[in-house]
Write a protein that holds these residues in place. Structure first.
Motif, PDB file in Angstrom:
ATOM      1  N   PRO B  42       7.518  -1.417 -13.552  1.00 56.67           N
ATOM      2  CA  PRO B  42       6.956  -1.708 -12.226  1.00 56.67           C
ATOM      3  C   PRO B  42       7.320  -3.111 -11.756  1.00 56.67           C
ATOM      4  CG  PRO B  42       5.256  -1.844 -13.913  1.00 56.67           C
ATOM      5  CD  PRO B  42       6.497  -1.366 -14.604  1.00 56.67           C
ATOM      6  N   LYS B  43       7.386  -3.247 -10.419  1.00 58.53           N
ATOM      7  CA  LYS B  43       7.654  -4.563  -9.841  1.00 58.53           C
ATOM      8  C   LYS B  43       6.394  -5.137  -9.228  1.00 58.53           C
ATOM      9  CE  LYS B  43      11.546  -6.269  -7.380  1.00 58.53           C
ATOM     10  NZ  LYS B  43      12.555  -6.047  -6.329  1.00 58.53           N
ATOM     11  N   GLN B 202      -2.073   6.896  -2.096  1.00 62.25           N
ATOM     12  CA  GLN B 202      -0.953   7.255  -2.964  1.00 62.25           C
ATOM     13  C   GLN B 202       0.356   6.711  -2.448  1.00 62.25           C
ATOM     14  OE1 GLN B 202      -1.095  10.379  -5.567  1.00 62.25           O
ATOM     15  NE2 GLN B 202      -2.604  11.552  -4.420  1.00 62.25           N
ATOM     16  N   SER B 203       0.563   6.744  -1.122  1.00 58.30           N
ATOM     17  CA  SER B 203       1.816   6.144  -0.667  1.00 58.30           C
ATOM     18  C   SER B 203       1.745   4.627  -0.879  1.00 58.30           C
ATOM     19  CB  SER B 203       2.146   6.506   0.776  1.00 58.30           C
ATOM     20  OG  SER B 203       1.281   5.863   1.661  1.00 58.30           O
ATOM     21  N   THR B 206       2.690   4.054  -4.473  1.00 55.35           N
ATOM     22  CA  THR B 206       4.127   4.200  -4.680  1.00 55.35           C
ATOM     23  C   THR B 206       4.862   2.941  -4.219  1.00 55.35           C
ATOM     24  OG1 THR B 206       3.908   6.554  -4.286  1.00 55.35           O
ATOM     25  CG2 THR B 206       6.125   5.653  -4.157  1.00 55.35           C
ATOM     26  N   TYR B 207       4.486   2.475  -3.034  1.00 54.60           N
ATOM     27  CA  TYR B 207       5.144   1.279  -2.512  1.00 54.60           C
ATOM     28  C   TYR B 207       4.751   0.040  -3.312  1.00 54.60           C
ATOM     29  CZ  TYR B 207       7.201   3.592   1.485  1.00 54.60           C
ATOM     30  OH  TYR B 207       7.983   4.383   2.274  1.00 54.60           O
ATOM     31  N   ARG B 209       3.904  -0.270  -6.350  1.00 53.82           N
ATOM     32  CA  ARG B 209       4.554  -0.301  -7.649  1.00 53.82           C
ATOM     33  C   ARG B 209       5.980  -0.846  -7.542  1.00 53.82           C
ATOM     34  NH1 ARG B 209       7.080   2.318 -11.446  1.00 53.82           N
ATOM     35  NH2 ARG B 209       6.105   2.289 -13.499  1.00 53.82           N
ATOM     36  N   LYS B 210       6.604  -0.566  -6.399  1.00 52.55           N
ATOM     37  CA  LYS B 210       7.972  -1.059  -6.206  1.00 52.55           C
ATOM     38  C   LYS B 210       7.978  -2.489  -5.652  1.00 52.55           C
ATOM     39  CE  LYS B 210       9.954   3.468  -5.266  1.00 52.55           C
ATOM     40  NZ  LYS B 210      10.528   4.342  -4.240  1.00 52.55           N
ATOM     41  N   GLY B 211       6.811  -3.071  -5.577  1.00 51.12           N
ATOM     42  CA  GLY B 211       6.737  -4.445  -5.098  1.00 51.12           C
ATOM     43  C   GLY B 211       6.993  -4.576  -3.609  1.00 51.12           C
ATOM     44  N   ILE B 212       6.726  -3.505  -2.867  1.00 54.58           N
ATOM     45  CA  ILE B 212       6.968  -3.563  -1.429  1.00 54.58           C
ATOM     46  C   ILE B 212       5.654  -3.804  -0.715  1.00 54.58           C
ATOM     47  CG2 ILE B 212       7.844  -2.338   0.573  1.00 54.58           C
ATOM     48  CD1 ILE B 212       9.310  -0.511  -1.478  1.00 54.58           C
ATOM     49  N   ASP B 213       5.675  -4.745   0.205  1.00 48.83           N
ATOM     50  CA  ASP B 213       4.480  -5.078   0.948  1.00 48.83           C
ATOM     51  C   ASP B 213       4.668  -4.555   2.353  1.00 48.83           C
ATOM     52  OD1 ASP B 213       2.109  -6.195   1.547  1.00 48.83           O
ATOM     53  OD2 ASP B 213       2.917  -8.192   1.942  1.00 48.83           O
ATOM     54  N   LEU B 214       4.134  -3.374   2.624  1.00 40.32           N
ATOM     55  CA  LEU B 214       4.411  -2.777   3.942  1.00 40.32           C
ATOM     56  C   LEU B 214       3.527  -3.352   5.025  1.00 40.32           C
ATOM     57  CD1 LEU B 214       5.223   0.994   3.889  1.00 40.32           C
ATOM     58  CD2 LEU B 214       6.646  -0.940   4.530  1.00 40.32           C
TER      59      LEU B 214
END
Ligand code: HEM
Ligand code: HEM
Ligand code: HEM
Ligand code: SF4
Ligand code: SF4
Lengths: 426, 214, 330
Positions: B42-43, B202-203, B206-207, B209-214
């Motif tokens: 994970p990131k 859940q989305s 998912t995000y 975990r990928k280190g994405i900050d939406l």
């Protein structure tokens, strides 16, 4: 005999985990996602509403797997079964009109990840043999040459020679124990080989060692784009095994969006194990080396430039600040376009759309939104596009709209604007 | 037993039981499907992403606000209005207090209750007329969408009709519709009131975990 | 229908209670020759109270008198004129439209649909329109029940049923009243552009709108639509102001304003309902292709050429009368 529809449905159901299920359960048919989707915005056609693209898979779930589905079936309230004609009719929605940009997820009040679900849906199409022909053709190429454009190691070697001459630096292939093993996208090797030279300059300057594998130079993962797990696994495995054989510390994923996600996040799950090396994106690497002071910036490019955010890098990769930091250092006249950053439009060719011949016209139409964005910046001279796939879509698109604009890769720009070795860092 | 007693008593108990049990069944059913464990390193944190995803989607994004203004105004007006009505209307507090909870809390004054009702009604009407007057909405809407909107509207309308509290038949009508609404809820898209946290979460995970900050 | 069924079911088991805020008159009333409940009528008493000229509808209370007669006269107007006759207005309109439909039939698009569309109304304009339509229908129905329930419903379905309906309608009408004001403002903002009268409208009037044949020119809105728009706006303002006065009676200090308000409100409302029926007829079965503009935001090109030729030319830059060219000149 099982029909194509049955195969597809079975795969849909297998792929519907609790995440996809909660998306199907939560969608309130509010239609807001349409306002984010490039294909709907460009054409005005309601069928390009993101949630609508998922219909067959949603129906399969609601008929066969959802809570109360057997009760509803008994009462005759379950949705109709999915048919092959319907799947064929939906093909263009699943493959041609979703570039997996995830823009819809930004606006969806339920946070539904349409892009991720579309890729699950494609798995069903692929299993049933319903994927579009254009993509199937690249699969053939991949099987023969490892590259979707049919780039062979011979072609790569020729490009490496040219770049060695141009830069005066050695590019070593299959070097044991290098720090980094770099992978490339076919279109970089064939269309923008300067990238190789740029890497050579940057790594030479930073004093790190790198190499290219003669077997696993290709980063594009057609398997992921088309929805074929076995092919995706084959491609990932090749890279992983070569990297482990060479004993590198990290594999660098190129300026290409989906390749990073494919090897960084999908890969371990496909192979069923973690790697003995790290996976990093080239932008992350350059940004880190820059911040460590190993890549001092020199004279800036004075042209008026803007940055295209590739979807897989900004929204699905999380790299928002990194490219901007690098651009600020390399360009004195960097201007953001409207919607820049998290909400930037896709080039129109992501998610395998650019490899799909059937989608060409639609893709060009979708590019019109990019054209509007670019035209919104007065006196624009160049656009930095840190993704090889976007880059070729840009060049086709700019051609189609008769626009004259230079398209640059980020690594090249950084390499060109490095401080001279004797120059003081500035 | 009068009809009012019936819809307030046994039928309500039944409806409430169906509501609770079926909704739980459905939520558990969705969660039980499970996800295959992600073994990529994970990131970022999935758990934090779950929470962030839930919170982030409450706040509209500026750049889309203009295009989706009607929906934002209608949506927020309706949902916030309904929430306040149901939980801060004096009639509802009394009912919850007497029948279920055994305690009460301060209610809105009558004028505020009426104002909130007007806002909630306006919001719901906007949402529904938007559904019928746009090609995208017409394409993606199904029967369930319309039944859900109309049933909720009728519950609200019957509640509003009962405001004088002078006629038992009007109270009973409101109650009957409330009962029907409660039974319909867990089998329909009205469940989005509960499933939203799973979907956003859940989305978000998912995000995250990928280190994405939406 | 659903609502009716919902009312009919529980009605059997119903019992009437005083309203929640009612005062129980039995409480605190002393024994004695009181007439507090008013069940003994004594003309003498009333004659002593009464003053003023009964023929003047809105006379001021004369010096030294306790009350005026305007209340009685207001009652007469409301019961004998409005309640009795006003309800016929919408019925007559429906009748006329039915006759017109049977004779002339729907107005078809000449040459059929072209299959090509041009945008006409934005989403927010459409939502504003349907929002108004929805609120108007709720207010219209509840208002008519309040007004006509006693003459139309009570004799057939019983007083008790009518009183239940009236209570429901009154609460509904009160709640939605203020929403109408908001709907009106929104509608005004979204539609005022293009609704100012122009010279072409004169021709439209002379040709009777083309309803009886002949071609009429118009820009975005024709004279009929413009008139409808202004009726809605001006009538709406009248209804809103009088409605708000009735809803908040303390806003005015003379009871006669209230009496006038109820009469104007009823006249305005029923008048507008009557015209609305005509509007709905033209919008739906009366004219092929009209409803598209409000359901999809787009209209067929041939519809636009036929009914709004000048607007069509403004929007597309093409001529509305030139024969259709299938390919655009390069
Ligand atoms: C989904 C929304 C609603 C739900 C679930 C709901 C539920 C309920 C319940 C359970 C009661 C108690 C009934 C009783 O004591 O007999 C009640 C009473 C009442 N509700 Fe609602 N209600 C809703 C919306 C509304 C609205 C929108 C209004 C008004 C605008 C309203 C007005 C009333 C009134 C006036 C009563 C008291 C009736 C009486 O005296 O029994 N309700 N409601
Ligand atoms: C429920 C049935 C109704 C239907 C089917 C209907 C249909 C339509 C249609 C098709 C149009 C567009 C005509 C065009 O394209 O030029 C329109 C316009 C309009 N409608 Fe309605 N309508 C309804 C109710 C109402 C009500 C109740 C009101 C107001 C109280 C209203 C006010 C307007 C206004 C102001 C316009 C704008 C055009 C103009 O300026 O005249 N409508 N309607
Ligand atoms: C601002 C909006 C409005 C408000 C505040 C309002 C308020 C009222 C009030 C307080 C009454 C008194 C009932 C009574 O005591 O007899 C009433 C009656 C009525 N309203 Fe409205 N109303 C509004 C809009 C409308 C509209 C748009 C319509 C028609 C479509 C309408 C139709 C009627 C009718 C037919 C009556 C019965 C008149 C009567 O009993 O004399 N109202 N309204
Ligand atoms: S991911 Fe992008 S292209 Fe795909 S449906 Fe969503 S907005 Fe459209
Ligand atoms: S925005 Fe989200 S909830 Fe709304 S229709 Fe699209 S996917 Fe469904």
């Amino acid at each position: 005999m099982t029909s194509k529809a049955e195969i597809a449905v079975e795969k849909f159901l297998e792929k519907t985990d609790s995440e996809a299920a909660s998306f199907f359960e939560a969608c309130v048919h509010c239609g807001i996602c349409a306002e984010a989707c490039q294909f709907h915005l460009a054409t005005g056609d309601p069928k390009y509403t993101p949630t609508y693209k998922l219909r067959p898979m949603e129906r399969a779930y609601k008929r066969e797997k959802a809570p109360f589905s057997s009760l509803k079936k008994m009462l005759g309230l379950a949705p109709k079964p999915v048919t092959e004609e319907e799947l064929i009719e939906w093909g263009p929605l699943v493959y041609d009109s979703c570039n997996m940009c995830a823009r819809c997820t930004l606006v969806c009040p339920m946070g539904i990840d349409i892009a991720g679900t579309i890729s699950k849906m494609r798995a069903g199409y692929e299993a049933a043999g319903l994927a579009p022909e254009g993509l199937e053709r690249s699969v053939e190429f991949v099987k023969k040459t490892t590259s979707p454009m049919g780039v062979t190691i011979k072609a790569l070697s020729a490009q490496i020679k040219h770049q060695e001459k141009a830069t005066g630096l050695k590019i070593e292939v299959d070097k044991q124990g290098a720090d980094y093993m770099c992978t490339f996208s076919s279109s970089e090797i064939m269309g923008y080989p300067e990238v190789l030279g740029a890497y050579a300059k940057l790594f030479d300057r930073a004093g790190v060692s790198w190499t290219i594998s003669s077997v696993a130079y290709e980063a594009t993962n057609v398997g992921v784009q088309i929805g074929s797990a076995s092919l995706a696994k084959e491609i990932v495995t090749r890279v992983v095994e070569s990297a482990e054989a060479l004993g590198v510390k990290a594999v660098i994923s190129p300026e290409c969006g989906h390749a990073y996600g494919a090897i960084r996040f999908a890969g371990p799950n496909l192979m069923g194990r973690q790697y003995k090396f790290e996976v990093v994106h080239i932008i992350e690497v350059i940004d880190q080396l820059r911040r460590e002071g190993k890549l001092p910036a020199g004279k800036k490019d004075a042209r008026k430039m803007t940055l295209h955010d590739p979807c897989q890098i900004v929204r699905r990769g999380g790299l928002l600040k990194e490219p901007r930091r690098l651009l600020d250092d390399s360009c004195s006249n960097f201007t953001e376009m409207k919607y820049a950053g998290k909400a930037n439009f896709c080039c129109g060719g992501g998610g395998g759309v650019s490899a799909n011949e059937r989608a060409e016209e639609l893709r060009t139409e979708a590019f019109s939104l990019k054209v509007d964005q670019l035209n919104g910046v007065d006196g624009l001279e160049a656009v930095v596009v840190p993704c090889a796939n976007c880059r070729s879509v840009f060049e086709d698109g700019l051609d189609a709209y008769e626009m004259d604009l230079e398209v640059l890769g980020l690594a090249e720009l950084v390499a060109e604007t490095l401080a001279e070795p004797d120059e003081k860092q500035g | 037993m009068s009809f009012l007693n019936f819809v307030e008593g046994p039928l309500f108990t039944f409806a409430a039981a169906v509501f609770v049990l079926a909704a739980l069944w459905r939520l558990i059913g969705i969660i039980r499907i499970g996800r295959t464990k992600d073994i990529s390193p994970p990131k970022g944190s999935a758990a934090v992403g779950f929470i962030k995803g839930n919170l982030r989607h409450f706040i509209p994004r500026g750049i889309f606000a203009k295009r989706t203004m009607v929906h934002l105004v209608g949506g927020y007006g309706f949902h916030l209005g309904l929430f306040v009505l149901v939980f801060f209307g004096v009639y509802h507090i009394d009912f919850l207090n007497e029948r279920i909870l055994g305690f009460s809390w301060p209610a809105l004054p009558r004028w505020a209750f009426l104002l909130t009702s007007a806002i909630a009604f306006s919001g719901l009407i906007m949402l529904w007329v938007r559904r019928i007057s746009d090609p995208v909405m017409r394409l993606i809407s199904d029967k369930d969408d319309h039944i859900g909107s109309w049933l909720t509207f009728l519950v609200m309308l019957s509640g509003c009709f009962a405001l004088e509290q002078a006629h038992d038949s009007l109270r009973a009508t409101h109650m009957l519709l409330v009962d029907i609404w409660l039974i319909y809820f867990p089998f329909s898209r009205l469940m989005h009131g509960f499933t939203f946290f799973l979907s956003r979460g859940q989305s978000g995970a998912t995000y995250g975990r990928k280190g994405i900050d939406l | 229908m659903l609502m009716l069924a919902a009312f009919a079911a529980p009605i059997a088991a119903q019992s009437v209670r005083p309203p929640g805020n009612a005062v129980n008159l039995d409480d605190g009333i002393e024994d004695g020759p009181s007439n507090a409940l008013g069940d003994i009528s004594d003309t003498e008493i009333w004659d002593n109270f009464r003053g003023g000229n009964p023929r003047e509808l809105f006379a001021a209370a004369p010096e030294g008198q306790v009350m005026t007669t305007t209340g009685q006269q207001w009652r007469v107007v409301r019961e004998k004129l409005i309640r009795k006759y006003l309800g016929w207005l919408p019925v007559i309109v429906i009748g006329l439209l039915a006759v017109f439909y049977l004779i002339r039939g729907p107005m078809k698009i000449t040459g059929g649909r072209s299959g090509k569309t041009i945008p006409r109304f934005t989403l927010s304009a459409r939502v504003a329109h349907w929002f108004m339509a929805g609120v108007f229908i709720i207010l219209g129905l509840t208002g008519l029940i309040i007004l006509l329930g006693r003459v139309v419903i009570a004799p057939y379905l019983g007083l008790e049923f009518n009183s239940v309906l009236a209570s429901a309608a009154m609460q509904g009408h009160n709640l939605f009243g203020p929403v109408f004001v908001f709907a009106l403002i929104w509608l005004f903002i979204k539609f005022v552009r293009g609704n100012f009268f122009q010279w072409v409208d004169l021709k439209w009037i002379f040709k009777l709108g083309g309803f009886f044949g002949g071609h009429v020119s118009s820009r975005q809105f024709n004279f009929g639509e413009k008139s409808w728009f202004w009726m809605v706006i001006l009538g709406g303002i009248l209804i809103s102001v009088t409605g708000i006065i009735m809803l908040f009676p303390t806003l005015v200090d003379d009871v006669r304003w209230l009496q006038l308000s109820t009469i104007l409100h009823a006249l305005g409302a029923v008048g507008l309902i009557a015209v609305a029926i005509g509007h709905i007829y033209v919008g739906t079965i009366g004219m092929e292709g009209s409803i598209d503009s409000m359901l999809k935001g787009e209209v067929d090109e041939n519809w636009a050429k036929e009914h709004h030729d000048l607007w069509y030319e403004e929007v597309t830059g093409k001529s509305a009368t030139a024969p259709e060219t299938t390919e655009d000149a390069p």
